[in-house]
Design a protein around this motif. Sequence first.
Motif, PDB file in Angstrom:
ATOM      1  N   VAL A   2      -4.546   2.471  -7.296  1.00  0.00           N
ATOM      2  CA  VAL A   2      -3.584   2.869  -6.266  1.00  0.00           C
ATOM      3  C   VAL A   2      -3.626   1.941  -5.055  1.00  0.00           C
ATOM      4  O   VAL A   2      -2.593   1.570  -4.501  1.00  0.00           O
ATOM      5  CB  VAL A   2      -3.834   4.329  -5.828  1.00  0.00           C
ATOM      6  CG1 VAL A   2      -2.902   4.717  -4.679  1.00  0.00           C
ATOM      7  CG2 VAL A   2      -3.654   5.272  -7.006  1.00  0.00           C
ATOM      8  N   HIS A  26       0.839  -1.207   0.000  1.00  0.00           N
ATOM      9  CA  HIS A  26       0.000   0.000   0.000  1.00  0.00           C
ATOM     10  C   HIS A  26       0.872   1.254   0.000  1.00  0.00           C
ATOM     11  O   HIS A  26       0.608   2.212  -0.740  1.00  0.00           O
ATOM     12  CB  HIS A  26      -0.916   0.002   1.223  1.00  0.00           C
ATOM     13  CG  HIS A  26      -2.082  -0.940   1.114  1.00  0.00           C
ATOM     14  ND1 HIS A  26      -3.007  -0.861   0.097  1.00  0.00           N
ATOM     15  CD2 HIS A  26      -2.471  -1.966   1.895  1.00  0.00           C
ATOM     16  CE1 HIS A  26      -3.918  -1.817   0.253  1.00  0.00           C
ATOM     17  NE2 HIS A  26      -3.610  -2.500   1.333  1.00  0.00           N
ATOM     18  N   ILE A  34      -3.141  -4.240  -5.134  1.00  0.00           N
ATOM     19  CA  ILE A  34      -1.833  -4.679  -5.620  1.00  0.00           C
ATOM     20  C   ILE A  34      -1.853  -4.896  -7.122  1.00  0.00           C
ATOM     21  O   ILE A  34      -0.867  -4.649  -7.821  1.00  0.00           O
ATOM     22  CB  ILE A  34      -1.379  -5.963  -4.883  1.00  0.00           C
ATOM     23  CG1 ILE A  34       0.048  -6.342  -5.280  1.00  0.00           C
ATOM     24  CG2 ILE A  34      -2.331  -7.114  -5.169  1.00  0.00           C
ATOM     25  CD1 ILE A  34       1.092  -5.342  -4.873  1.00  0.00           C
ATOM     26  N   ARG A  79      -0.757  -1.990  -9.460  1.00  0.00           N
ATOM     27  CA  ARG A  79       0.615  -1.488  -9.577  1.00  0.00           C
ATOM     28  C   ARG A  79       1.092  -1.472 -11.019  1.00  0.00           C
ATOM     29  O   ARG A  79       1.870  -0.589 -11.417  1.00  0.00           O
ATOM     30  CB  ARG A  79       1.554  -2.318  -8.704  1.00  0.00           C
ATOM     31  CG  ARG A  79       2.994  -1.799  -8.719  1.00  0.00           C
ATOM     32  CD  ARG A  79       3.853  -2.485  -7.694  1.00  0.00           C
ATOM     33  NE  ARG A  79       3.385  -2.204  -6.346  1.00  0.00           N
ATOM     34  CZ  ARG A  79       3.903  -2.753  -5.262  1.00  0.00           C
ATOM     35  NH1 ARG A  79       4.882  -3.641  -5.376  1.00  0.00           N
ATOM     36  NH2 ARG A  79       3.437  -2.452  -4.063  1.00  0.00           N
ATOM     37  N   ARG A 133      -9.508   0.717 -12.894  1.00  0.00           N
ATOM     38  CA  ARG A 133      -8.057   0.926 -12.869  1.00  0.00           C
ATOM     39  C   ARG A 133      -7.500   1.210 -14.266  1.00  0.00           C
ATOM     40  O   ARG A 133      -6.455   1.850 -14.406  1.00  0.00           O
ATOM     41  CB  ARG A 133      -7.360  -0.287 -12.262  1.00  0.00           C
ATOM     42  CG  ARG A 133      -7.457  -1.543 -13.091  1.00  0.00           C
ATOM     43  CD  ARG A 133      -6.734  -2.724 -12.461  1.00  0.00           C
ATOM     44  NE  ARG A 133      -6.780  -3.905 -13.310  1.00  0.00           N
ATOM     45  CZ  ARG A 133      -7.784  -4.757 -13.365  1.00  0.00           C
ATOM     46  NH1 ARG A 133      -8.840  -4.569 -12.592  1.00  0.00           N
ATOM     47  NH2 ARG A 133      -7.744  -5.801 -14.177  1.00  0.00           N
ATOM     48  N   THR A 137       3.978   1.467  -1.008  1.00  0.00           N
ATOM     49  CA  THR A 137       4.698   1.545  -2.288  1.00  0.00           C
ATOM     50  C   THR A 137       3.791   2.112  -3.376  1.00  0.00           C
ATOM     51  O   THR A 137       4.199   2.996  -4.146  1.00  0.00           O
ATOM     52  CB  THR A 137       5.209   0.154  -2.697  1.00  0.00           C
ATOM     53  OG1 THR A 137       6.031  -0.374  -1.659  1.00  0.00           O
ATOM     54  CG2 THR A 137       5.999   0.225  -3.989  1.00  0.00           C
ATOM     55  N   ASN A 138       2.569   1.604  -3.450  1.00  0.00           N
ATOM     56  CA  ASN A 138       1.636   2.108  -4.461  1.00  0.00           C
ATOM     57  C   ASN A 138       1.323   3.584  -4.249  1.00  0.00           C
ATOM     58  O   ASN A 138       1.202   4.357  -5.208  1.00  0.00           O
ATOM     59  CB  ASN A 138       0.335   1.289  -4.431  1.00  0.00           C
ATOM     60  CG  ASN A 138       0.442   0.007  -5.231  1.00  0.00           C
ATOM     61  OD1 ASN A 138       1.533  -0.447  -5.538  1.00  0.00           O
ATOM     62  ND2 ASN A 138      -0.679  -0.587  -5.564  1.00  0.00           N
ATOM     63  N   THR A 139       1.168   3.993  -2.992  1.00  0.00           N
ATOM     64  CA  THR A 139       0.891   5.402  -2.701  1.00  0.00           C
ATOM     65  C   THR A 139       2.054   6.281  -3.145  1.00  0.00           C
ATOM     66  O   THR A 139       1.849   7.367  -3.715  1.00  0.00           O
ATOM     67  CB  THR A 139       0.623   5.586  -1.199  1.00  0.00           C
ATOM     68  OG1 THR A 139      -0.487   4.772  -0.811  1.00  0.00           O
ATOM     69  CG2 THR A 139       0.313   7.039  -0.881  1.00  0.00           C
ATOM     70  N   LEU A 164       0.169   1.771 -12.494  1.00  0.00           N
ATOM     71  CA  LEU A 164       0.995   2.868 -11.998  1.00  0.00           C
ATOM     72  C   LEU A 164       2.348   2.890 -12.710  1.00  0.00           C
ATOM     73  O   LEU A 164       2.805   3.950 -13.167  1.00  0.00           O
ATOM     74  CB  LEU A 164       1.214   2.716 -10.492  1.00  0.00           C
ATOM     75  CG  LEU A 164      -0.036   2.712  -9.602  1.00  0.00           C
ATOM     76  CD1 LEU A 164       0.359   2.483  -8.147  1.00  0.00           C
ATOM     77  CD2 LEU A 164      -0.787   4.019  -9.721  1.00  0.00           C
TER      78      LEU A 164
END
Length: 449
Positions: A48, A3, A51, A54, A252, A5-7, A57
């Motif tokens: 975001v 979480h 998982i 990602r 997403r 890392t994604n943020t 992102l």
Amino acid sequence: TFHLTNTALAGLASVLVWALGLSLGLGRPASLAAGLLFAVHPLHVDAVVSIVGRAELLAALAVLACLILHLKEYPRRALSLPLAALLFFGGLASKESAICLLLLLAVADWAILKPDLRKALPTYAAYAAALGLWALWTYPALGSMAPVAYVDNPLAFAPWWQRIPMAAELLFRYVALTLWPVGLVSDRSYAVLAPGLASGLAAVGAWAALKALTLSLHKKNPVLALLLLWFPVCFVVTANIIFPIGTIMAERLAYLPSVGICLLAGLGLDWVGRQGRVLKAGVWALFAVAILTLNFIYISHARIWTSEDHFHTQTAVDSPRSAKAHFNLGQHLARRGKPEDAERALARALTIHPAFDQAAYYRSGLLLELDRPYEAEGVWKSYLDHKPEDAGALSHLLSILVSVGRYDEAIPLAQRLILMVPESNDFRSLLVRLEMLSDYQRGLGPLSP
């Protein structure tokens, strides 16, 4: 950890949106507003917070960074152009949707940069090399890709002349959710959506009109032309238009495409900044209210991910017509040791989509675990009404009939399986055994050991 890392990745993407706005000539306040709008947009929650998002992102980061370098015409070209090609390869390795970068570069050259051919060829050659390496790297894995399931994407089973218009309609639904992010849900698989052919043809006409508008504007306002084309260009791989993908619609997927709309908002604020003070103050005040509102919606929507229990339960509530949502809930409840609740969820999935093979398999297994073989038999009979040629389903039904000693009813099923799978000797051996068991059961002969 994922979480956080994604943020962090989402924060970096927002900074790149701000930098892209500056590269396109927007003022600092307008570029900052576009980046802030992108950061708090509720449509991005699934990309975001989950998982699986990602990949979206990382692909978006690569595309945005490469486009910024392209608009700046690659300062220290000997270093920045290979770096951009490497970033492009990384974006493709994360998600194949990053291939839209090539179209974005072409649109930027057509509308804004207008480079001469000798200068453009080495640039595109570097990106083409990255694309070729990625294609060679991924080609061996193409044969192992699982087929698209109907429950995930019914459009994959429609003829192309129906799929394309209906996909064009869904593309406008993405636009609507970006402009008005109300009614966000984490699952839009079968049978949540029902795109129509007539509305799809209207959508095709609307997209054609947008293209004509862009062609008429590109000389007068090249940045506006680029941003108007941004949304459909970024969906070139994931829109189910060129080819069907693994899902009919997922929020997403709009992560990178929504950059264009956020920058359009920044472009509008940049224009307002050159108007009178009263109009400027009023519009910026409305923008501040919108940011606070969107942030509230973002936090509320993100709460669905507070735990696995809450996610699966709430997804089934938010998408009551989704066979997949109820199926996932059933699997989750089974893992939690709640077979009765799991069976009910799977029954709901089969009510929505009676030909859902995985749901039938898991529900039948739960019913046998609960010592309800006759209901398990009913599951497979109902399923076979919709898919009579499914040998696996026939085999499961056959096993249930044998387990309850109904050999006479099992014999015709074994005969059907021999016709369906003639190369299998197992079914022939089983048929002989069933005939012997049937004779013994009726007192017509001894049972051989």
